[in-house]
Structures are given as C-alpha cells and as structure tokens.
Design a protein around this motif. Sequence first.
Motif, mmCIF file in Angstrom:
data_model
loop_
_atom_site.group_PDB
_atom_site.id
_atom_site.type_symbol
_atom_site.label_atom_id
_atom_site.label_comp_id
_atom_site.label_asym_id
_atom_site.label_seq_id
_atom_site.Cartn_x
_atom_site.Cartn_y
_atom_site.Cartn_z
ATOM 1 N N ALA A 198 -5.186 -10.810 1.767
ATOM 2 C CA ALA A 198 -5.396 -10.822 3.212
ATOM 3 C C ALA A 198 -5.643 -12.235 3.724
ATOM 4 C CB ALA A 198 -6.569 -9.909 3.575
ATOM 5 N N VAL A 199 -6.440 -13.018 2.993
ATOM 6 C CA VAL A 199 -6.730 -14.395 3.408
ATOM 7 C C VAL A 199 -5.462 -15.244 3.347
ATOM 8 C CG1 VAL A 199 -7.994 -16.491 2.808
ATOM 9 C CG2 VAL A 199 -9.160 -14.276 2.775
ATOM 10 N N ASP A 200 -4.718 -15.144 2.255
ATOM 11 C CA ASP A 200 -3.473 -15.919 2.132
ATOM 12 C C ASP A 200 -2.511 -15.586 3.254
ATOM 13 O OD1 ASP A 200 -4.422 -17.126 -0.139
ATOM 14 O OD2 ASP A 200 -3.362 -15.799 -1.533
ATOM 15 N N SER A 201 -2.390 -14.293 3.553
ATOM 16 C CA SER A 201 -1.479 -13.850 4.608
ATOM 17 C C SER A 201 -1.922 -14.362 5.968
ATOM 18 C CB SER A 201 -1.396 -12.320 4.615
ATOM 19 O OG SER A 201 -0.604 -11.861 5.674
ATOM 20 N N ALA A 202 -3.222 -14.286 6.247
ATOM 21 C CA ALA A 202 -3.737 -14.734 7.541
ATOM 22 C C ALA A 202 -3.538 -16.227 7.729
ATOM 23 C CB ALA A 202 -5.218 -14.373 7.661
ATOM 24 N N VAL A 203 -3.766 -17.003 6.680
ATOM 25 C CA VAL A 203 -3.656 -18.459 6.787
ATOM 26 C C VAL A 203 -2.204 -18.901 6.920
ATOM 27 C CG1 VAL A 203 -4.036 -20.626 5.533
ATOM 28 C CG2 VAL A 203 -5.833 -18.893 5.597
ATOM 29 N N THR A 204 -1.302 -18.260 6.186
ATOM 30 C CA THR A 204 0.107 -18.691 6.193
ATOM 31 C C THR A 204 0.937 -18.039 7.288
ATOM 32 O OG1 THR A 204 0.670 -16.990 4.549
ATOM 33 C CG2 THR A 204 0.076 -19.182 3.729
ATOM 34 N N GLU A 205 0.639 -16.746 7.597
ATOM 35 C CA GLU A 205 1.453 -15.998 8.554
ATOM 36 C C GLU A 205 0.788 -15.857 9.920
ATOM 37 O OE1 GLU A 205 4.480 -14.597 7.878
ATOM 38 O OE2 GLU A 205 4.522 -15.288 5.787
ATOM 39 N N GLY A 206 -0.527 -16.087 9.984
ATOM 40 C CA GLY A 206 -1.240 -15.865 11.243
ATOM 41 C C GLY A 206 -1.532 -14.407 11.492
ATOM 42 N N ARG A 207 -1.273 -13.562 10.511
ATOM 43 C CA ARG A 207 -1.558 -12.133 10.592
ATOM 44 C C ARG A 207 -1.678 -11.596 9.178
ATOM 45 N NH1 ARG A 207 3.572 -8.900 10.732
ATOM 46 N NH2 ARG A 207 5.236 -10.328 10.121
ATOM 47 N N ILE A 208 -2.297 -10.446 9.052
ATOM 48 C CA ILE A 208 -2.432 -9.821 7.735
ATOM 49 C C ILE A 208 -1.281 -8.855 7.553
ATOM 50 C CG2 ILE A 208 -3.855 -8.350 6.262
ATOM 51 C CD1 ILE A 208 -6.309 -9.489 7.675
ATOM 52 N N VAL A 209 -0.399 -9.171 6.629
ATOM 53 C CA VAL A 209 0.758 -8.319 6.366
ATOM 54 C C VAL A 209 0.570 -7.669 5.003
ATOM 55 C CG1 VAL A 209 2.353 -9.598 7.825
ATOM 56 C CG2 VAL A 209 2.076 -10.276 5.454
ATOM 57 N N ARG A 210 0.936 -6.405 4.926
ATOM 58 C CA ARG A 210 0.806 -5.650 3.682
ATOM 59 C C ARG A 210 2.155 -5.086 3.278
ATOM 60 N NH1 ARG A 210 -1.905 -1.241 5.107
ATOM 61 N NH2 ARG A 210 -2.519 -1.858 7.204
ATOM 62 N N PRO A 211 2.610 -5.356 2.045
ATOM 63 C CA PRO A 211 3.859 -4.737 1.587
ATOM 64 C C PRO A 211 3.777 -3.216 1.652
ATOM 65 C CG PRO A 211 3.186 -6.483 0.098
ATOM 66 C CD PRO A 211 2.042 -6.259 1.042
ATOM 67 N N TRP A 212 4.916 -2.593 1.868
ATOM 68 C CA TRP A 212 4.953 -1.132 1.917
ATOM 69 C C TRP A 212 6.027 -0.617 0.971
ATOM 70 C CZ3 TRP A 212 7.939 2.152 5.872
ATOM 71 C CH2 TRP A 212 9.199 1.627 6.112
ATOM 72 N N LEU A 213 5.972 0.666 0.680
ATOM 73 C CA LEU A 213 6.917 1.289 -0.241
ATOM 74 C C LEU A 213 8.188 1.729 0.466
ATOM 75 C CD1 LEU A 213 7.366 2.328 -3.153
ATOM 76 C CD2 LEU A 213 6.333 4.493 -2.435
ATOM 77 N N GLY A 214 8.060 2.099 1.739
ATOM 78 C CA GLY A 214 9.215 2.661 2.429
ATOM 79 C C GLY A 214 9.462 4.090 2.007
ATOM 80 N N ALA A 215 8.371 4.787 1.690
ATOM 81 C CA ALA A 215 8.471 6.185 1.288
ATOM 82 C C ALA A 215 7.178 6.894 1.657
ATOM 83 C CB ALA A 215 8.722 6.310 -0.209
ATOM 84 N N ARG A 216 7.303 8.116 2.128
ATOM 85 C CA ARG A 216 6.130 8.921 2.429
ATOM 86 C C ARG A 216 5.691 9.623 1.151
ATOM 87 N NH1 ARG A 216 4.701 10.807 7.517
ATOM 88 N NH2 ARG A 216 6.832 10.523 8.277
ATOM 89 N N THR A 217 4.406 9.507 0.817
ATOM 90 C CA THR A 217 3.912 10.057 -0.439
ATOM 91 C C THR A 217 2.669 10.911 -0.213
ATOM 92 O OG1 THR A 217 2.504 8.126 -0.870
ATOM 93 C CG2 THR A 217 4.750 8.069 -1.744
ATOM 94 N N SER A 218 2.330 11.697 -1.207
ATOM 95 C CA SER A 218 1.093 12.480 -1.193
ATOM 96 C C SER A 218 0.593 12.611 -2.630
ATOM 97 C CB SER A 218 1.309 13.860 -0.562
ATOM 98 O OG SER A 218 2.315 14.576 -1.254
ATOM 99 N N ALA A 219 -0.705 12.880 -2.763
ATOM 100 C CA ALA A 219 -1.299 12.993 -4.093
ATOM 101 C C ALA A 219 -0.793 14.242 -4.808
ATOM 102 C CB ALA A 219 -2.825 13.034 -3.976
ATOM 103 N N VAL A 220 -0.723 14.173 -6.114
ATOM 104 C CA VAL A 220 -0.319 15.313 -6.938
ATOM 105 C C VAL A 220 -1.572 16.058 -7.373
ATOM 106 C CG1 VAL A 220 0.801 16.025 -9.080
ATOM 107 C CG2 VAL A 220 1.761 14.136 -7.744
ATOM 108 N N ASP A 221 -1.722 17.312 -6.914
ATOM 109 C CA ASP A 221 -2.878 18.111 -7.340
ATOM 110 C C ASP A 221 -2.519 18.893 -8.608
ATOM 111 O OD1 ASP A 221 -1.290 20.232 -6.481
ATOM 112 O OD2 ASP A 221 -2.391 20.524 -4.612
ATOM 113 N N SER A 222 -3.477 19.645 -9.111
ATOM 114 C CA SER A 222 -3.267 20.329 -10.390
ATOM 115 C C SER A 222 -2.161 21.383 -10.317
ATOM 116 C CB SER A 222 -4.578 20.982 -10.847
ATOM 117 O OG SER A 222 -5.082 21.864 -9.848
ATOM 118 N N ALA A 223 -2.078 22.080 -9.172
ATOM 119 C CA ALA A 223 -1.034 23.103 -9.032
ATOM 120 C C ALA A 223 0.352 22.473 -9.026
ATOM 121 C CB ALA A 223 -1.267 23.913 -7.755
ATOM 122 N N LEU A 224 0.506 21.376 -8.276
ATOM 123 C CA LEU A 224 1.802 20.696 -8.231
ATOM 124 C C LEU A 224 2.131 20.067 -9.571
ATOM 125 C CD1 LEU A 224 4.235 19.796 -6.594
ATOM 126 C CD2 LEU A 224 2.904 17.836 -5.763
#
Length: 476
Positions: free
Chosen positions: A256-282
């Motif tokens: 977050a600090v590196d991004s703020a200092v270099t980009e002027g904003r906090i950027v976070r990489p994303w997966l480009g996929a919607r996900t959900s946790a795997v429970d015991s039944a699944l």
Amino acid sequence: MKRLALSILSATTLALSSSFAVAKPPLLSMPKADRIVPDSQLQVQLSYAPVVKDTAPAVVNVFTSRTVRTRSRLSFFDMMRDMRRAPTERVQNSLGSGVIVRDNGVVVTNAHVVKGADELRVVLNDRREFVAKVIAQDEEIDLAVLQIDTKGERLPTLSISEDDSLEIGDIVLAIGNPFGVGQTVTSGIVSALGRTNVTDVSSFIQTDAAVNPGNSGGALVNLDGRLIGVNTAIFSRSGGSNGIGFAIPGELVARAVDSAVTEGRIVRPWLGARTSAVDSALAATLGMDRARGAIISEIYPDGPADKAGLKSRDVILSIDGSDVNDDSGLRFRLATLPLGSSAKVVFMRDGRERTKTIKADIPQEIPARDERFLDGYHPLDGATVVNMSPALGEEINVDPYLRGVMVLSLARRSAAYSNGLRPTDVILTLNDTDITSARQLERLLIAAEDSEDWSLSIDRRGKIYDVPVRYLPRAN
C-alpha cells in the motif's frame, strides 16, 4: 475508532512469571535457533527496553478535526410560527496513531482514523507537530498514507517486515496512543495468523498485546524492531481491550505504501474472477478431502484469470506457495503481489491439481466511465450516470463485476430521486430497450422527451425491479 462486535482495536499484556520454569528442549527439536523458552530467573528479567528505544521514535500521534453541522430541534412555538433555525457548527476532534515508514515524512495509519477529516496533524514522539495531507487511502483494507513536510529533515523510521517468518507464539510489542494518554507500549504474543473473517480483503495478525481506542494505526513490532503490522481492530463487546486485537500484516502495508508513493493511490491487483469459499458440503461434491480454497463462479473477459486459462468451477488452492482457505484470503494474497509480477496459482480441476501462472494486474477502466448528468423532461432528470467498469467498481467500493450503466448520484428533489432511484442502481432497460452505455441512455431520453408513457427497469443489489414512473420535472 470503528466498532463492530469487533470494535476498532484491542488485546492483553504478556506477563512472564518468575515461577515459570521449563526445561529447554533439545536444540535439534527447535524450529528456529532464535526462539527459546526462558529457563532461568535471569532470562525472565530480560527487558524489551532496547527494542522500544529503537522503535518508539517512529510511532506518531495523528490528530484529526472536522466540522460537523447539526440542526437544532424546534420548539413547539417555533413550529407554530413556521420558524427555522440555522444549522449550528461544531468541531469534532479525534485521535489515532501512525508509523513513519519513509524518512522524508511518509506516515501510514488507518483509513478510519483520517476519514472525513478537515485538518490533520501529526505529533512526533519528541512533541513536534506537523500538518499532514493524505496521499492515498483505501477504506476496504483500512490503510491511509500521509505526507508531512519535514523541511528536508530526515526522520526516524520503522522498516516493514514483508517475509513470512512470523509464527504463532512470537512475542510482539504494540506502540500507540490509547485514549490519548500519550505514547504507550504493551507486549503480548501472536495469537493467530491469517484471520480472514474480519474484513473482505485483509488476512489479519491476531495478538493479545493490549490495544485500545487511540491505538488505531499504531505499530505492532517484533523483537528485531521491524514493523510486522498496523493495529486496526479489536474484538470487544465493551469497546475496551479483551485480549483479541487485529493488525494489518506488514506485506500488505508495504504494498500500500509503495503504491501510494509511486502511483498517488493505493492499487490492488485483482483476479478478474468472482469467487466464494468452499464449504464442507461443496468440498465433498468436488471430491476434495476437506473444505479449503476458493471456487471460481464467474470469469471476467480478458481479466488476469481469463488470460491465465482459469475456468469457472476451478478451485484455487494456493498462490505462490501460500495456501488459500477462502475468498478473503485469496484477495489478500493478490493484494500483496507487486504490480506486474507473475505468480504461480495451484488449483483443482476435475479432481486433479494443476498449476498456471497469473500476472498481477489492476482492474481496467473498460469501457471508459463517460460520466453524464441527465437533464431534461424525463423521469431520470437529475441523475448522474456512468458506465460501469472493474476499475470504477474498485474505486467506489461496489461490485467490480457489474456491467452496464449505474446511477452514481442524484440531485435532491429531482425527478429521478422522486421516482425512487438510488445511487448504485444499474439501469437495465428504458422503454423496453436494453441499455448498454451512458451515451446511448442519454440519446434515448432526449428522443423520447415527448412520450406520455415510460417504462424503466433496474438492478438493485442483484434484484430486478420495474420502476413505476410517477414524476416528471416541473414545466418552466
């Protein structure tokens, strides 16, 4: 300070009793040579003072103020005379803590500490005060990066620990300004790692080092004097320390600090996929031996997951060797990746573990946002609409996978407001025509301004509604 049942910030002090005597285990059985159990009265009496002397000067107090406007309650006689009172203003002050992470005056703290502040002041350990400004902040991960003008002076800093050597049971020190009493140091241990059930993104360090309101944004350091986390939340019903505190891990703080200092904003990489946790039944359905990982339910076209060859129903098990236990842990792991770097993703498909390489990329603004204020004799008069994109979704903290045209804001007492539209509504159809862009929507409204009948449908938090059009702008 935030409150949840989880109230923002917490913990309890670690006390070593002189009667605590344990035989030293054989050297070969120890996981690391620098971690030992005290085996003598002399070792029990060892002090943390050298660590505190090295680290405390880099921990600061953050004071904020903001102007709050309130309306006075009208008396019975005021209402009888149809009188109104002007709003009153008062200055609301709050405090938190912060950590100097660059010697030119870059300070990291919690986003909730600086939220809505009109004025920010940073007070150093030696009582010098500086006016601060926010470089960037991200409310979802609860981090803000500030800058103070040091006039060229180099300030003491804490180096951020980004490795994964932290273990449950390690001794840690929490430094901050609880309740505004002044800089305070408490000690404890790492109670747990990878707590992902606190927010949707972070994978928190849990500690029992006592932290309270005012510790927000303060330092959690190890005995090497390195910043291993930024204190952010407590689990508490009373609002006081109950021995369950949470800190944002150093690896996420560093990104977050590196991004703020270099980009002027906090950027976070994303997966480009919607996900959900795997429970015991699944897990049983998928033939897995236990509940673990995050299953993909939707792939965003041309996103990082799509380009890497991942598919719907793939279960992501680890990223760069770090296990993924749920979708929150997955987002955390992605957020710690350097932008543009590549990471190995281990996933399960058709009962077999496979590996792909994914590139850490940020959400893109495709299509361009094209923000438009709708003005005219139609039911959407007074609405500001915008083309949705993954980048905009991340920016305004809405679902980045939404597509179409979204209502960004509404003018009060406008036709759009009176017809029941609300910010974040996604406009699906107008007069039975599918809406694909803000420009197309504006053209359709202008072309139909003489219409007597209007039909409008929207998507509100995943539910489809037909909007009854009852109001149009007043004729001039």
